[in-house]
Motif scaffolding. Structure first.
Motif, PDB file in Angstrom:
ATOM      1  N   SER A 122     -24.072-122.780 -53.907  1.00  0.00           N
ATOM      2  CA  SER A 122     -23.899-122.030 -55.148  1.00  0.00           C
ATOM      3  C   SER A 122     -22.395-121.858 -55.333  1.00  0.00           C
ATOM      4  N   LEU A 123     -21.827-122.557 -56.318  1.00  0.00           N
ATOM      5  CA  LEU A 123     -20.370-122.588 -56.489  1.00  0.00           C
ATOM      6  C   LEU A 123     -19.964-121.974 -57.820  1.00  0.00           C
ATOM      7  N   ALA A 124     -18.787-121.396 -57.844  1.00  0.00           N
ATOM      8  CA  ALA A 124     -18.270-120.847 -59.103  1.00  0.00           C
ATOM      9  C   ALA A 124     -16.754-120.781 -59.050  1.00  0.00           C
ATOM     10  N   TRP A 125     -16.121-121.128 -60.166  1.00  0.00           N
ATOM     11  CA  TRP A 125     -14.710-120.866 -60.364  1.00  0.00           C
ATOM     12  C   TRP A 125     -14.599-119.555 -61.120  1.00  0.00           C
ATOM     13  N   VAL A 126     -13.936-118.608 -60.502  1.00  0.00           N
ATOM     14  CA  VAL A 126     -13.880-117.241 -61.019  1.00  0.00           C
ATOM     15  C   VAL A 126     -12.447-116.895 -61.393  1.00  0.00           C
ATOM     16  N   ASP A 127     -12.284-116.336 -62.582  1.00  0.00           N
ATOM     17  CA  ASP A 127     -10.979-115.913 -63.087  1.00  0.00           C
ATOM     18  C   ASP A 127     -10.907-114.389 -63.034  1.00  0.00           C
ATOM     19  N   VAL A 128     -10.060-113.871 -62.146  1.00  0.00           N
ATOM     20  CA  VAL A 128      -9.907-112.415 -62.022  1.00  0.00           C
ATOM     21  C   VAL A 128      -8.517-111.974 -62.482  1.00  0.00           C
ATOM     22  N   SER A 129      -7.906-112.769 -63.350  1.00  0.00           N
ATOM     23  CA  SER A 129      -6.569-112.416 -63.829  1.00  0.00           C
ATOM     24  C   SER A 129      -6.590-111.183 -64.727  1.00  0.00           C
ATOM     25  N   ALA A 130      -7.659-110.974 -65.490  1.00  0.00           N
ATOM     26  CA  ALA A 130      -7.712-109.854 -66.430  1.00  0.00           C
ATOM     27  C   ALA A 130      -8.479-108.658 -65.883  1.00  0.00           C
ATOM     28  N   GLU A 131      -9.519-108.923 -65.118  1.00  0.00           N
ATOM     29  CA  GLU A 131     -10.345-107.843 -64.588  1.00  0.00           C
ATOM     30  C   GLU A 131     -11.175-108.362 -63.421  1.00  0.00           C
ATOM     31  N   PRO A 132     -11.700-107.449 -62.587  1.00  0.00           N
ATOM     32  CA  PRO A 132     -12.555-107.888 -61.484  1.00  0.00           C
ATOM     33  C   PRO A 132     -13.843-108.541 -61.988  1.00  0.00           C
ATOM     34  N   VAL A 133     -14.403-109.370 -61.135  1.00  0.00           N
ATOM     35  CA  VAL A 133     -15.716-109.967 -61.369  1.00  0.00           C
ATOM     36  C   VAL A 133     -16.613-109.542 -60.217  1.00  0.00           C
ATOM     37  N   ILE A 134     -17.816-109.081 -60.550  1.00  0.00           N
ATOM     38  CA  ILE A 134     -18.709-108.503 -59.544  1.00  0.00           C
ATOM     39  C   ILE A 134     -19.780-109.520 -59.164  1.00  0.00           C
ATOM     40  N   LEU A 135     -19.850-109.825 -57.877  1.00  0.00           N
ATOM     41  CA  LEU A 135     -20.833-110.739 -57.302  1.00  0.00           C
ATOM     42  C   LEU A 135     -22.027-109.923 -56.824  1.00  0.00           C
ATOM     43  N   SER A 136     -23.225-110.295 -57.280  1.00  0.00           N
ATOM     44  CA  SER A 136     -24.439-109.571 -56.911  1.00  0.00           C
ATOM     45  C   SER A 136     -25.455-110.538 -56.317  1.00  0.00           C
ATOM     46  N   HIS A 137     -26.210-110.057 -55.331  1.00  0.00           N
ATOM     47  CA  HIS A 137     -27.294-110.870 -54.766  1.00  0.00           C
ATOM     48  C   HIS A 137     -28.475-109.971 -54.426  1.00  0.00           C
ATOM     49  N   PRO A 138     -29.692-110.523 -54.377  1.00  0.00           N
ATOM     50  CA  PRO A 138     -30.877-109.726 -54.047  1.00  0.00           C
ATOM     51  C   PRO A 138     -31.008-109.553 -52.534  1.00  0.00           C
ATOM     52  N   ASP A 139     -32.043-108.843 -52.121  1.00  0.00           N
ATOM     53  CA  ASP A 139     -32.333-108.731 -50.696  1.00  0.00           C
ATOM     54  C   ASP A 139     -32.677-110.124 -50.162  1.00  0.00           C
ATOM     55  N   MET A 140     -32.024-110.534 -49.082  1.00  0.00           N
ATOM     56  CA  MET A 140     -32.173-111.896 -48.561  1.00  0.00           C
ATOM     57  C   MET A 140     -33.060-111.962 -47.329  1.00  0.00           C
ATOM     58  N   GLY A 141     -33.642-110.822 -46.916  1.00  0.00           N
ATOM     59  CA  GLY A 141     -34.513-110.854 -45.749  1.00  0.00           C
ATOM     60  C   GLY A 141     -33.752-111.332 -44.519  1.00  0.00           C
ATOM     61  N   ASP A 142     -34.390-112.215 -43.737  1.00  0.00           N
ATOM     62  CA  ASP A 142     -33.732-112.729 -42.536  1.00  0.00           C
ATOM     63  C   ASP A 142     -33.143-114.121 -42.752  1.00  0.00           C
ATOM     64  N   ARG A 143     -33.029-114.547 -43.994  1.00  0.00           N
ATOM     65  CA  ARG A 143     -32.498-115.877 -44.306  1.00  0.00           C
ATOM     66  C   ARG A 143     -30.967-115.876 -44.183  1.00  0.00           C
ATOM     67  N   TYR A 144     -30.422-116.935 -43.574  1.00  0.00           N
ATOM     68  CA  TYR A 144     -28.974-117.066 -43.504  1.00  0.00           C
ATOM     69  C   TYR A 144     -28.419-117.371 -44.895  1.00  0.00           C
TER      70      TYR A 144
END
Length: 487
Positions: A122-144
């Protein structure tokens, strides 16, 4: 032209030992190649044609090494943000949007970088020059799973994932240089990004082809949200694709330097690099500088420096100079992933070979180019045997993957690109050890479960990946056995 350069180099070597004989031979030549003359003149006369040119070339080589991650990431960012090719396996997503691999990487992916075949990216180019960007993920259980956060120079600055932040659902703010505002309740701050542009490189473990749909469902719940939109229901993030376009080398021989100058302006280097950048500025290299204002001799020398820069980096990477050699396996130094001011290793052994590199605590990758006798891996039959109780020691998982010289996966009829502790049907030896077979043709039906296909012709290499390795891997006290050539 390449042949002329090789001839020049060989003749230059002879000139050091026998200057008078070589000079007399050169005088008899009716058509002395310019490259030959250029190589011989400083040795035979103690003079250079133009000091500016030689100085620009040597300084340009250093600038290319320094700037390679900026150049490579400019190219990848433009491709992945603006050029749709095969979106199932080749990244394509707008700025601040995730691209998710829809199937495991295979030999159809040709962008290099030694991709793995164990996880969905899962890849992304993120631009934080103007403001923060918030990364969110669900509960992942025991998965790496892991989200590697890297700046424009390819150095990591933080992680979100099973090892570092845990598996429970969460929100994590990626903040740009100098930002010091307030975050909403429930949002955790990651380490501050060293550059306005950030590469988020996520990996989610896949148990097998049958597990892909479940991982894809998790990926759909990964989010990137600018702070100004966080918590607002029904918002739509615009599909922004206006990223810097690298200058085309086919149209402009000074393209790498023009692209580098633009990238340095967009992503200012750290303040403690000021002394180095002042030197580069003498030949027109630096944030926002115009290379076209340089004298012609300087521009010609910079064209030469750019042409030799990438081969230099590739040779350094293949040399193994950066690693500790154990049984033919190259153990990375503890600084990998964050080489920082070690610009040569940052360029060759981090950016060129893998776009980024994991911190050793997250994953250790062992590279092997040679067999037990020190001979390059090539056409033939090989085996790798782990003695009983000596399998790779990990908290996560391990896998072995083969690559061609182009750092891509190797096409084969079985569509098998890696083998490891999760490979179905692995057969252990009678004493409890494990033998893997690496060769182009099948080792026989009774051994196919333990077979990793390699090319029919030409050189190749392997990477042993160990995720969440135990300390004896990180400090290299666990020794991987060598690859033995059978035929």
């Amino acid at each position: 032209m390449a042949g002329a350069a090789v001839a020049a180099a060989r003749t230059a070597g002879r000139a050091v030992a026998h200057p008078k004989a070589v000079l007399e031979h050169a005088r008899r030549l009716t058509d002395v190649l310019p490259a030959l003359r250029q190589a011989l003149t400083p040795i035979l006369t103690g003079r250079v044609d133009d000091w500016r040119g030689e100085y620009a070339y040597t300084l340009g080589e250093q600038a290319y090494v320094y700037g390679f991650p900026y150049l490579y990431n400019a190219q990848l960012r433009h491709q992945w943000v603006t050029q749709e090719r095969d979106p199932e396996t080749v990244p394509y997503a707008a700025v601040n949007h995730f691209w998710h691999a829809r199937r495991l990487m295979d030999a159809s992916y040709r962008d290099g970088g030694c991709p793995n075949n164990d996880t969905l990216y899962s890849l992304a180019w993120v631009d934080v020059s103007a403001e923060p960007v918030i990364l969110s993920h669900p509960d992942m259980g025991d998965r790496y799973f892991t989200f590697e956060l890297a700046g424009i120079t390819s150095d990591n600055f933080d992680y979100v994932g099973q090892r570092t932040t845990g598996s429970q659902a969460g929100h994590f703010a990626i903040t740009g240089p100098g930002w010091d505002g307030q975050l909403p309740d429930g949002v955790r701050r990651t380490a501050q990004a060293p550059s306005p542009w950030v590469l988020v490189l996520g990996r989610t473990l896949v148990a097998g082809e049958e597990d892909v749909p479940e991982v894809r469902a998790l990926q759909e719940r990964y989010r990137l949200t600018p702070l100004s939109l966080f918590g607002k229901e029904g918002h739509t993030l615009p599909a922004r694709r206006d990223v810097l376009e690298p200058v085309d080398p086919a149209k402009d021989p000074l393209a790498p330097w023009k692209t580098l100058n633009a990238m340095l302006a967009e992503n200012p280097p750290p303040a403690h690099h000021e002394v180095l950048l002042r030197q580069f500025a003498e030949i027109g290299i630096g944030p926002g500088l115009d290379i076209e204002l340089q004298p012609e001799i300087v521009k010609r020398s910079l064209i030469r420096a750019a042409a030799t820069g990438k081969p230099l980096l590739k040779q350094q990477m293949l040399s193994g100079d950066w690693a500790r050699l154990v049984n033919g396996w190259r153990y990375p130094p503890p600084q990998i992933g964050r080489f920082g001011d070690d610009f040569l290793k940052r360029a060759a052994d981090q950016s060129l070979v893998g776009i980024t590199a994991n911190d050793p605590a997250e994953a250790v990758y062992l590279l092997c180019y040679d067999d037990a006798d020190g001979v390059k891996l090539s056409t033939g039959r090989y085996r790798l045997r782990f003695e009983p109780g000596n399998l790779p020691p990990v908290e996560g998982f391990w896998s072995l993957t083969a690559y061609g010289e182009d750092m891509n996966l190797i096409a084969n009829d079985m569509r098998r690109y890696s083998i490891g502790d999760r490979t179905p049907g692995l057969v252990h030896d009678s004493d409890g050890g494990l033998t893997l077979h690496l060769q182009a043709e099948s080792p026989g039906r009774d051994r196919e479960a333990n077979w990793l296909p390699t090319p029919e012709q030409g050189p190749w290499f392997v990477i042993l990946r160990m995720y969440r390795p135990r300390p004896r891997v990180v400090d290299a006290t666990w020794e991987c056995p060598p690859l033995e050539r059978l035929t």
